[in-house]
Scaffold this motif. Structure first.
Motif, PDB file in Angstrom:
ATOM      1  N   HIS A 195       0.826  -1.212   0.000  1.00 36.83           N
ATOM      2  CA  HIS A 195       0.000   0.000   0.000  1.00 36.83           C
ATOM      3  C   HIS A 195       0.864   1.267   0.000  1.00 36.83           C
ATOM      4  CE1 HIS A 195      -3.653  -2.224   0.208  1.00 36.83           C
ATOM      5  NE2 HIS A 195      -3.543  -2.589   1.480  1.00 36.83           N
ATOM      6  N   ALA A 196       1.941   1.262   0.773  1.00 40.53           N
ATOM      7  CA  ALA A 196       2.828   2.428   0.813  1.00 40.53           C
ATOM      8  C   ALA A 196       3.430   2.700  -0.566  1.00 40.53           C
ATOM      9  CB  ALA A 196       3.929   2.227   1.850  1.00 40.53           C
ATOM     10  N   GLY A 197       3.815   1.650  -1.271  1.00 38.46           N
ATOM     11  CA  GLY A 197       4.361   1.815  -2.617  1.00 38.46           C
ATOM     12  C   GLY A 197       3.361   2.450  -3.562  1.00 38.46           C
ATOM     13  N   HIS A 198       2.096   2.036  -3.461  1.00 42.49           N
ATOM     14  CA  HIS A 198       1.070   2.619  -4.322  1.00 42.49           C
ATOM     15  C   HIS A 198       0.722   4.048  -3.915  1.00 42.49           C
ATOM     16  CE1 HIS A 198       0.688  -1.546  -5.614  1.00 42.49           C
ATOM     17  NE2 HIS A 198       0.275  -1.016  -6.753  1.00 42.49           N
ATOM     18  N   LEU A 199       0.854   4.363  -2.640  1.00 43.06           N
ATOM     19  CA  LEU A 199       0.673   5.746  -2.207  1.00 43.06           C
ATOM     20  C   LEU A 199       1.785   6.623  -2.790  1.00 43.06           C
ATOM     21  CD1 LEU A 199      -0.809   7.893  -0.559  1.00 43.06           C
ATOM     22  CD2 LEU A 199       0.546   7.174   1.431  1.00 43.06           C
ATOM     23  N   VAL A 200       3.017   6.131  -2.761  1.00 45.77           N
ATOM     24  CA  VAL A 200       4.139   6.851  -3.372  1.00 45.77           C
ATOM     25  C   VAL A 200       3.872   7.050  -4.861  1.00 45.77           C
ATOM     26  CG1 VAL A 200       6.587   6.625  -4.012  1.00 45.77           C
ATOM     27  CG2 VAL A 200       5.851   6.172  -1.658  1.00 45.77           C
ATOM     28  N   TYR A 201       3.375   6.018  -5.535  1.00 52.05           N
ATOM     29  CA  TYR A 201       3.028   6.122  -6.953  1.00 52.05           C
ATOM     30  C   TYR A 201       1.983   7.228  -7.166  1.00 52.05           C
ATOM     31  CZ  TYR A 201       0.821   5.033 -11.445  1.00 52.05           C
ATOM     32  OH  TYR A 201       0.294   5.118 -12.702  1.00 52.05           O
ATOM     33  N   GLY A 202       0.919   7.196  -6.394  1.00 52.46           N
ATOM     34  CA  GLY A 202      -0.162   8.169  -6.559  1.00 52.46           C
ATOM     35  C   GLY A 202       0.281   9.594  -6.277  1.00 52.46           C
ATOM     36  N   LEU A 203       1.060   9.790  -5.225  1.00 48.88           N
ATOM     37  CA  LEU A 203       1.560  11.130  -4.911  1.00 48.88           C
ATOM     38  C   LEU A 203       2.458  11.658  -6.026  1.00 48.88           C
ATOM     39  CD1 LEU A 203       2.366  10.675  -1.115  1.00 48.88           C
ATOM     40  CD2 LEU A 203       0.556  12.109  -2.097  1.00 48.88           C
ATOM     41  N   THR A 204       3.336  10.798  -6.530  1.00 45.38           N
ATOM     42  CA  THR A 204       4.237  11.201  -7.614  1.00 45.38           C
ATOM     43  C   THR A 204       3.454  11.507  -8.881  1.00 45.38           C
ATOM     44  OG1 THR A 204       5.979   9.798  -6.658  1.00 45.38           O
ATOM     45  CG2 THR A 204       6.280  10.526  -8.937  1.00 45.38           C
ATOM     46  N   LEU A 205       2.532  10.639  -9.227  1.00 49.52           N
ATOM     47  CA  LEU A 205       1.713  10.829 -10.418  1.00 49.52           C
ATOM     48  C   LEU A 205       0.899  12.116 -10.318  1.00 49.52           C
ATOM     49  CD1 LEU A 205       0.457   9.785 -13.095  1.00 49.52           C
ATOM     50  CD2 LEU A 205      -1.180   8.502 -11.673  1.00 49.52           C
ATOM     51  N   GLY A 206       0.236  12.315  -9.199  1.00 55.12           N
ATOM     52  CA  GLY A 206      -0.590  13.507  -9.023  1.00 55.12           C
ATOM     53  C   GLY A 206       0.219  14.788  -9.042  1.00 55.12           C
ATOM     54  N   ALA A 207       1.391  14.761  -8.416  1.00 56.56           N
ATOM     55  CA  ALA A 207       2.246  15.947  -8.425  1.00 56.56           C
ATOM     56  C   ALA A 207       2.726  16.245  -9.839  1.00 56.56           C
ATOM     57  CB  ALA A 207       3.434  15.742  -7.489  1.00 56.56           C
TER      58      ALA A 207
END
Length: 174
Positions: free
Chosen positions: A142-154
């Protein structure tokens, strides 16, 4: 890619970037975010992404460890495709001030990343691949996907509306 984005922006009927622009930004962001997520997760989980399991089960047979490159490439395809979808969806949102796009990108990117994680853990891992992660592994998943989402959104949020030149650096001088 840059030429396609330029042409799409020129053909837009108003001042807002076109949907092609947003999908292109999502593809770029998905690529960057997948690299960032993979760099985050590999040393922590000490294993390949579960896409190697998918490749072994549905494409070639054998052990997932036999397909490290195919697993990583498939994971990259997932990430870029998910980025394109996010970019297209993000293009339907608008705001009046440039900073709002960045804030919305980070917020919706986090939500999107966690949605992908829930889908990945419940549907892909448990239902399709019959994989059950222990609590620590699931937390890191889950943490990895949160990192993905934050990076993608930014990435997507900082390269759209209100930015006269998305490639221009921020000016921090007074």
């Amino acid at each position: 890619m840059a030429e396609l984005l330029r042409q799409a922006e020129e053909s837009s009927s108003d001042d807002r970037p076109s949907i092609v622009h947003w999908i292109g930004r999502g593809v770029q962001g998905g690529l960057v975010a997948t690299f960032v997520m993979t760099a985050f997760r590999l040393p922590l989980m000490r294993s390949l992404p579960p896409s190697a399991n998918f490749w072994a089960k549905f494409v070639r047979g054998g052990d997932p460890e036999d397909y490290p490159v195919a697993g990583l490439l498939l994971h990259l395809v997932y990430g870029v495709t998910s980025g394109a979808v996010f970019g297209g969806l993000f293009g339907f949102l608008d705001s009046e001030r440039p900073i709002e796009a960045e804030q919305r990108g980070i917020m919706w990117g986090a939500v999107y990343g966690m949605g992908l994680s829930a889908f990945g853990s419940r549907v892909m891992l448990e239902e399709i691949l019959d994989i059950r992660l222990d609590e620590d592994e699931l937390t890191l998943f889950h943490a990895g996907h949160l990192v993905y989402g934050l990076t993608l959104g930014a990435w997507v949020g900082s390269r759209g509306e209100g930015a006269d030149d998305p490639e221009e650096e921020y000016d921090y001088e007074d």
